[in-house]
Design an enzyme around this catalytic site. Structure first.
Site, PDB file in Angstrom:
ATOM      1  CB  CYS A   1      -2.473  -0.891  10.043  1.00 41.20           C
ATOM      2  SG  CYS A   1      -3.215  -0.902   8.255  1.00 41.20           S
TER       3      CYS A   1
ATOM      4  CB  CYS B   1      -0.993  -0.161   1.142  1.00 43.90           C
ATOM      5  SG  CYS B   1      -0.147  -0.332   2.796  1.00 43.90           S
TER       6      CYS B   1
END
Lengths: 216, 138
Positions: free
Chosen positions: B106, B37
């Site tokens: 994350c 990402c």
């Protein structure tokens, strides 16, 4: 050269004409199920190399896509119609991968045995620090309304990406002979291009939609 | 996708945003990233003489979950010793923030950043005060 690895039939079993792709006869236009192990290059009848001629990729794709198009098989048995649908999907996937240099390089690395992007997530050297600094510079330039600075950053990024892609191009065709360590380095290089792409989309994004950072 | 109030709170009011002096001997810096990402996260810790973390700062360029994960991580490391901070697991962050499955990476990034910062400050301390050679032979 679809029959280069020796596992594909060289001739159509119905009309004995040459098979130009492992799935279509050039003579009677019969379609065949994908033999197992056929890669995207073989499917499109292309040499397995990073340095593909774009025009040839497109020409191969068009000819093949036309031959396997489900519209040609509406009167055929359900089985053949279903086969045409599957082949169309495979041909579309092949051209999508092979026409994009980054995906093509990724695919060549996969064919050479990886590692995958999940296995190796690192990037070369101090790239992450560089990315962090560039992000800060983009943010500062944007909040100061410095479009000239944004343009300068975009040009720098674009040049860095170009240089990384040149290294990829120089190494991609020796992947089958490369050591695991060399293939890991290649994966890191591909990872670096993904960061550059992300930064490039960040630098060109509409500031109204750029509320993705922590900073005031 | 529904996000928990805690994620939204940390995203809208991130704690400890900023930088510490990365050159200081008692500051450790961890920079990690997620190639898929493009997120990058910098997490810094400052320790006292007893290896207790007295301050922490972060800067994250990424999605709300990445920001919330790193914000929470800086809150959690403060007041802990380095060894205690190493006990922080990404699964604790997932639980606290109720991160959805697609955002678990994350929390992994935040754990990696904490570990990298700890490793950095430990390495600096070792370089600054090398054990006297032959000390064990005395």
């Amino acid at each position: 050269m679809p029959a280069q690895n020796g596992v594909l039939p060289a001739k159509c079993t119905r009309c004995a004409a040459e098979l130009l792709s492992p799935v279509v006869c050039s003579g009677c236009q019969s379609i065949y199920p994908m033999p197992s192990g056929v890669d995207h290059f073989q499917l499109l009848g292309l040499e397995r190399t990073f340095r593909l001629d774009e025009a040839r990729v497109k020409a191969s794709f068009r000819a093949l896509a036309r031959s396997v198009h489900p519209d040609h098989f509406t009167g055929a048995s359900g089985e053949v119609a279903a086969l045409a649908t599957r082949l169309s999907a495979a041909v579309n996937e092949a051209v999508a991968v092979l026409s994009d240099p980054l995906r093509r390089a990724d695919y060549l690395l996969t064919l050479a045995g990886g590692p995958s992007a999940v296995e190796v997530r690192e990037v070369p050297g101090s790239l992450l620090t560089e990315v962090m600094i560039l992000r800060e510079q983009i943010e500062e330039a944007r909040s100061a309304g410095r479009n000239d600075e944004l343009e300068r950053l975009r040009a720098t990024l674009s040049a860095s990406r170009g240089a990384a892609l040149e290294t990829v191009a120089a190494r991609a065709d020796s992947l089958p002979q490369a050591s695991l360590e060399e293939r890991r380095e290649f994966r890191k290089l591909l990872n670096s291009i993904r960061y550059y792409d992300n930064l490039l989309s960040e630098v060109s994004v509409d500031p109204m939609h750029a509320a993705k950072t922590t900073h005031d | 996708m529904a996000y928990s109030d805690k994620i939204i709170d940390h995203y809208q009011n991130p704690r400890n945003v900023g930088s510490l002096d990365g050159n200081a001997r008692n500051v450790g810096t961890g920079i990690v990233g997620a190639p898929e990402c493009g997120d990058v996260m910098k997490l810094q810790i400052q320790v006292d003489e007893q290896d207790r973390i007295v301050d922490a700062k972060f800067k994250t360029f990424g999605c709300g979950s990445a920001i919330a994960s790193s914000s929470l991580a800086t809150e959690w490391v403060k007041g802990r010793t380095l060894d205690e901070a190493l006990q922080i697991k990404n699964t604790d962050i997932v639980q606290e923030l109720a991160l959805p499955p697609v955002k678990i990476h994350c929390s992994v990034l935040a754990e990696d950043a904490v570990r990298a910062a700890i490793a950095d400050v430990k390495q600096k301390k070792e370089q600054a005060s090398p054990r006297p050679a032959g000390a064990a032979a005395r």
